[in-house]
Design a protein around this motif. Structure first.
Motif, PDB file in Angstrom:
ATOM      1  N   GLN A 502       1.034  -1.169  -0.322  1.00 46.92           N
ATOM      2  CA  GLN A 502      -0.350   0.072  -0.254  1.00 46.92           C
ATOM      3  C   GLN A 502       0.771   1.136  -0.018  1.00 46.92           C
ATOM      4  N   SER A 503       0.194   2.457  -0.572  1.00 52.63           N
ATOM      5  CA  SER A 503       1.242   3.617  -0.582  1.00 52.63           C
ATOM      6  C   SER A 503       1.403   3.922   1.295  1.00 52.63           C
ATOM      7  N   ASP A 504       3.094   4.568   0.840  1.00 49.73           N
ATOM      8  CA  ASP A 504       3.793   4.892   1.576  1.00 49.73           C
ATOM      9  C   ASP A 504       4.525   6.014   2.096  1.00 49.73           C
ATOM     10  N   LYS A 505       4.398   6.814   3.148  1.00 52.04           N
ATOM     11  CA  LYS A 505       5.637   8.167   2.449  1.00 52.04           C
ATOM     12  C   LYS A 505       6.852   7.505   1.925  1.00 52.04           C
ATOM     13  N   MET A 506       7.278   8.457   1.234  1.00 48.77           N
ATOM     14  CA  MET A 506       9.064   8.376   0.566  1.00 48.77           C
ATOM     15  C   MET A 506      10.026   8.498   1.733  1.00 48.77           C
ATOM     16  N   PHE A 507       9.655   8.879   2.741  1.00 45.89           N
ATOM     17  CA  PHE A 507      11.471   9.027   3.845  1.00 45.89           C
ATOM     18  C   PHE A 507      11.256   7.991   3.822  1.00 45.89           C
ATOM     19  N   LYS A 508      10.192   7.452   4.170  1.00 49.96           N
ATOM     20  CA  LYS A 508      10.602   5.677   4.911  1.00 49.96           C
ATOM     21  C   LYS A 508      11.425   5.289   3.860  1.00 49.96           C
ATOM     22  N   LEU A 509      10.472   5.210   2.641  1.00 52.03           N
ATOM     23  CA  LEU A 509      11.051   4.699   1.777  1.00 52.03           C
ATOM     24  C   LEU A 509      12.593   4.872   1.296  1.00 52.03           C
ATOM     25  N   PHE A 510      12.752   6.373   1.231  1.00 57.86           N
ATOM     26  CA  PHE A 510      14.025   6.507   0.721  1.00 57.86           C
ATOM     27  C   PHE A 510      15.339   5.934   1.258  1.00 57.86           C
ATOM     28  N   SER A 511      14.721   6.083   2.884  1.00 54.76           N
ATOM     29  CA  SER A 511      15.584   5.281   4.277  1.00 54.76           C
ATOM     30  C   SER A 511      16.278   4.164   3.879  1.00 54.76           C
ATOM     31  N   ARG A 512      16.037   3.057   2.898  1.00 49.98           N
ATOM     32  CA  ARG A 512      16.266   2.018   2.757  1.00 49.98           C
ATOM     33  C   ARG A 512      17.143   2.215   2.476  1.00 49.98           C
ATOM     34  N   PRO A 513      18.380   0.923   2.913  1.00 54.88           N
ATOM     35  CA  PRO A 513      19.433   0.266   2.195  1.00 54.88           C
ATOM     36  C   PRO A 513      19.536   0.569   0.628  1.00 54.88           C
ATOM     37  N   LYS A 514      20.200   1.158  -0.160  1.00 62.02           N
ATOM     38  CA  LYS A 514      20.452   0.634  -1.570  1.00 62.02           C
ATOM     39  C   LYS A 514      19.769   1.599  -2.578  1.00 62.02           C
ATOM     40  N   VAL A 515      19.095   1.793  -1.760  1.00 63.69           N
ATOM     41  CA  VAL A 515      17.975   3.039  -2.514  1.00 63.69           C
ATOM     42  C   VAL A 515      18.018   4.376  -2.779  1.00 63.69           C
ATOM     43  N   THR A 516      19.019   4.978  -3.659  1.00 67.69           N
ATOM     44  CA  THR A 516      19.719   6.479  -3.578  1.00 67.69           C
ATOM     45  C   THR A 516      18.862   7.632  -4.962  1.00 67.69           C
ATOM     46  N   MET A 517      19.466   8.680  -4.487  1.00 66.27           N
ATOM     47  CA  MET A 517      18.566   9.595  -4.879  1.00 66.27           C
ATOM     48  C   MET A 517      18.508   9.615  -5.973  1.00 66.27           C
ATOM     49  N   GLU A 518      19.522   8.619  -6.820  1.00 61.11           N
ATOM     50  CA  GLU A 518      18.495   8.382  -8.500  1.00 61.11           C
ATOM     51  C   GLU A 518      17.895   7.799  -9.234  1.00 61.11           C
TER      52      GLU A 518
END
Length: 622
Positions: A502-518
């Motif tokens: 389900q939808s989730d906040k970007m901040f939480k998902l961006f915090s995951r390892p290997k997920v980069t700004m790119e």
């Protein structure tokens, strides 16, 4: 010649002296720079590079406060690398190869363009004193120059003694004479002094090297820069190269050990632990058959080469014979041999945190006179001494930096509270708050302070405020914006991270390892935000660090509080440090020798890092 009374007199024109002069003058003090040779202001006496691990952070901090080192480096750089990019951002460290001649030229011109600066070329042989207060300096010609404060930045020149094999002669640097008189006067006044050693490798003719036998070491594909201002970014770069010594090279070097000043007792002082000579390396690490050597060009146009990793004081014939056995150096021609130099220093426990001496009012020490090594360490001390000399003469409050505010604060606190018996070099491991003290946020940490001092100008402050505003807005966007599974899951699958249902906040998902700004920029809403707000790479990097490392930053603050509460924990008398392999080699060596009674005492020993203290606490069950 000198009828007026200067606010600040700076003795010595190296990295510490140049920054001290610029700082005091830019804050409004009438400043005199006295040096033995005006042609060598800002001279790179050893390697032609600025920055490196922890040192790059210091250069960024100098720049953020309004100093010149970052600007000068950007203007004279021939290669740029961001070191440790494979590690976390606390470890990222900028480093630039410089054109040695242009670096010194840019420093000279920058100081000449700075209002309130006068220059004079001569040796300072003593201080003018009234009771316990400095009143100026006296030169070798007997000229007395009056000043409200004096900053000594004598580098390796105080009674400097150069060693090449069994030959030794006075000098502060190759081709330049030593400075005399100051040490003797300070000792008579009650100062403690000591001797330290440093060294430098041979300089060789690049035309005589075979680079096809070496490994190219290019700069970054997308080079950055040091200054937060609009200084030039490199459009082209010069390669460095790497080669190695061999068992044969080591054997040839050993043939000269009986004539080595390091081993025959001529040199009694201590050299830099983390930049040892080649003879010291093969003696201490006898099990290693080879050591790396980095071949560094001295500039854009010159053929002169700096042989990094081959610092030595062995006889010149031994140096030459051994170096000709290195791959790529078979036909090498020398410009000059390597040498060691011994010089006087003054244990920095005799200073206040402002770098003013405790014994003599308005007298400041900065740079290698305090037992440090490195251009960056010297420059930062010069900056702080220049700032505080100006503030003191204008009866304003002193300016100091705390350990959680800057590497400069760590450096000075270490020197003042722990002292040093060997040339002090900054490392990230010396800073217990290194996640806070990153190279990317030095402007956010320090530019407001520099602006309040009158050192950082308004354009610098506005650039910093714009960066802060945009990065905070971007972080808020991630915190407040949700993303659908069909948008995010392709990214999570690519990095082998669990998909969302389900939808989730970007901040939480961006915090995951290997997920980069790119990765995040591939999302339409993110790319639109970046485009509509004109966010540059600096803002993107800052926002990414704030998102991904916010937990580490908070954890670091908690750990610091814990450490402060546990500083009085006692250490058993029979504690065997050599059994703790998790401790650094230096920590095991020094703790075993000093045998501290408490954790608090152990933490103040030079070379024992916060990481070492954490290891001790674990083994003590705390």
């Amino acid at each position: 010649m000198f009828g007026e009374i200067y606010d600040v007199i700076v003795v010595g024109g190296g990295h510490a002296g140049a920054e001290a002069t610029a700082a005091a003058a830019n804050m409004g003090s009438k400043t005199l720079l006295v040096t033995m040779n005006l042609q060598t202001i800002g001279q790179m006496s050893c390697n032609p590079a600025m920055g490196g691990i922890a040192k790059g952070q210091i250069v960024r901090e100098i720049d953020a406060l309004g100093g010149y080192s970052g600007i000068i480096t950007d203007k004279s750089a021939i290669q740029f690398k961001m070191l440790n990019k494979s590690k976390g951002p606390a470890m990222w460290s900028p480093r630039a190869q410089s054109d040695r001649m242009r670096f010194a030229e840019e420093w000279r011109l920058a100081l000449e363009r700075t209002p309130n600066v006068d220059f004079y070329q001569e040796m300072v042989t003593g201080l003018l004193l009234e009771k316990n207060k400095v009143m100026g300096v006296k030169t070798s010609l007997g000229i007395e120059i009056r000043g409200k404060s004096v900053i000594l930045t004598n580098g390796t020149f105080l009674n400097g003694l150069i060693h090449i094999g069994e030959k030794q002669f006075g000098g502060g640097r190759a081709g330049e004479k030593a400075a005399t008189g100051i040490t003797e006067q300070l000792v008579d006044l009650g100062f403690d002094s000591g001797r330290m050693k440093t060294g430098t490798p041979p300089r060789v003719d690049g035309r005589s090297l075979d680079y096809s036998k070496m490994i190219p070491q290019p700069g970054d594909d997308k080079p950055e820069k040091f200054s937060y201002l609009n200084t030039p970014v490199l459009k082209k770069q010069r390669d460095c190269h790497m080669t190695h010594t061999s068992a044969l090279v080591h054997d040839l070097l050993r043939e000269g050990f009986d004539r080595s000043p390091m081993f025959n007792g001529r040199i009694k002082s201590i050299g830099p632990r983390y930049c040892p000579s080649i003879e010291d390396k093969i003696n201490r690490f006898a099990d290693k058959d080879s050591h790396q050597m980095f071949i560094e060009p001295e500039g854009w146009d010159t053929v002169e080469i700096y042989v990094n990793g081959f610092s030595t004081s062995l006889p010149e014939d031994v140096q030459f014979k051994a170096l000709r056995s290195v791959k790529g150096f078979e036909n090498v021609k020398f410009f000059r041999p390597g040498y060691a130099i011994e010089y006087d220093y003054f244990p920095p426990t005799q200073l206040k945190h402002t770098l003013e001496t405790k014994l003599i009012e308005n007298l400041y020490f900065a740079g290698q006179i305090n037992g440090t090594t490195g251009y960056e360490e010297a420059a930062s001390q010069g900056l702080m001494a220049g700032i505080n000399a100006h503030l003191k003469t204008n009866e304003k409050d002193a300016f100091t930096l705390q350990r959680d505010e800057a590497y400069i604060g760590v450096l000075i606190d270490d020197l003042i509270t722990k002292g040093t018996e060997e040339p002090y070099r900054m490392f990230t491991s010396r800073a217990e708050y290194r996640t806070l003290l990153r190279q990317d946020n030095a402007d956010l940490r320090l530019t407001p302070k520099g602006y309040e001092l009158g050192l950082a100008k308004e354009d610098r402050l506005k650039r910093m405020e714009e960066k802060l505003k945009k990065s905070e807005a971007f972080v808020s966007f991630f915190k407040n914006t949700s993303v659908l599974p069909e948008q995010m899951n392709p990214i999570l699958e690519e990095v082998k991270s669990a998909p969302i249902k389900q939808s989730d906040k970007m901040f939480k998902l961006f915090s995951r390892p290997k997920v980069t700004m790119e990765h995040m920029l591939t999302l339409e809403s993110v790319s639109e935000f970046v485009s509509s707000n004109s966010l540059d790479n600096e803002v993107l990097e800052q926002a990414e660090i704030q998102v991904k490392y916010s937990g580490y930053i908070e954890k670091e603050k908690v750990n610091a509080d814990k450490l402060n509460r546990l500083e009085s924990v006692k250490i058993p008398d029979n504690f065997d440090y050599k059994e703790l392999k998790s401790l650094s080699f230096e920590a095991r060596e020094k703790l075993s020798a000093i045998k501290p009674v408490t954790i608090s005492q152990a933490s103040r020993i030079s070379g024992v890092t916060p990481s070492d203290i954490s290891v001790l606490l674990v083994y003590l069950g705390r």
